[in-house]
Design a protein around this motif. Structure first.
Motif: not given
Length: 308
Positions: A80, A175, A178, A182, A185, A188, A191, A252
């Motif tokens: 991310f 990204i 949020n 994240l 999570i 990755h 998602y 999300l």
């Protein structure tokens, strides 16, 4: 005039990777028919991975090492960070890479061709898992996509993902918006696939393997093969992690108000039993549909899923 190849940003998350990273980067820089730049983000390591990457980047202009920004605690946060911090505007495609695999020389050119031929926005593929003892096994993730598979599984190993510029830019913006949420999570690639499908992007899963997928004791997520792997995955689901991730992904992506999602999102016993009969549209592989049905029932009989 020299050929003008597609420009691809390869995002590589590294952590204690000295045993394998040079072989992996060599396979990435050897890609045929594409113009590659490798961006590396290193989670603080104890084996000198960061220093090695910096020295390698000095000698190879196609490699860029991002500044250290602290510990991510797992590959997901590191990826991310790469999406958020790497300037992607000048690239035609964006790809993910792990530190320990070996890419086939046509991996990226095949992905680009598939995206163009099938008129899709993203690509992933099967892989050939290999072990230190010489064993090899094809991991088949290319079953036909179904309406809700993205809520419950990834499109295969994230190290095979290649995204169009448009999808990557949209994902990057999401990204940044949020970022705090994240951090919960864990995977990755799951998602990323969910984000793409939720937002109407088209995805192609290639039945041909594109790389050798190294298996070793430090894999965060390895090959889903054999009874031991199945038992390990059941334990993770039984402990509540999997359903918690499903809930977080749905929230999300703003799916709470969808009639199908809202009918089971609280994971009450009756909701899980109802969800079990939708297994056919929640997982791609027949074996996984059956496993999904059983997990819903077992979780329901144990009192329901864990709520946030």
């Amino acid at each position: 005039m020299p050929a003008e190849y597609p420009r691809i940003a390869v995002l590589l998350a590294a952590y204690n990777g000295m045993l394998w990273i040079e072989e992996q980067i060599t396979s990435i820089l050897s890609q045929a028919g594409v113009d590659v730049t490798v961006f590396i983000s290193v989670d603080p390591s104890s084996d000198d991975t960061e220093s090695w990457c910096k020295n390698y980047a000095v000698r190879h202009s196609q490699v860029v090492v991002l500044p250290m920004v602290g510990s991510f605690g797992g590959a997901s946060g590191n990826f991310f960070r790469l999406i958020r911090d790497v300037p992607l505007d000048s690239y035609d495609f964006v790809a993910f890479a792990d530190q320990d695999d070996i890419w086939f020389q046509n991996k990226l050119s095949r992905a680009v061709s598939a995206i163009q031929i099938h008129q899709v926005d993203a690509y992933s593929s099967n892989v050939t898992a290999f072990w230190p003892d010489g064993r090899h096994h094809l991991l088949n993730k290319a079953q036909p996509q179904v309406s809700w598979d993205y809520v419950f599984e990834a499109a295969g190993p994230g190290c095979t993902y290649v995204m169009s510029r448009t999808l990557a830019a949209d994902f990057k913006e999401s990204i940044s918006t949020n970022w705090r949420y994240l951090q919960g999570i864990t995977l990755h690639d799951w998602y990323c696939y969910a984000f793409a499908r939720r937002n109407g992007y088209r995805w192609f899963i290639d039945p041909e393997p594109s790389m050798s997928y190294r298996q070793h004791e430090n894999n965060q997520v390895g090959a889903n093969k054999g009874l031991r792997s199945l038992i390990a995955r059941y334990k993770i689901i039984h402990d509540g992690w999997w359903f918690k991730q499903v809930q977080l992904i749905c929230r999300l992506l703003g799916l709470e108000s969808d009639p199908f999602i809202s009918s089971w999102l609280n994971l009450r016993r009756s909701e899980l039993l109802r969800l079990s009969f939708s297994a056919w549209k929640c997982r791609r592989r027949v074996r996984d549909k059956f496993f999904f049905f059983c997990i819903c029932w077992l979780t329901a009989l144990n009192g329901g899923g864990k709520q946030e």
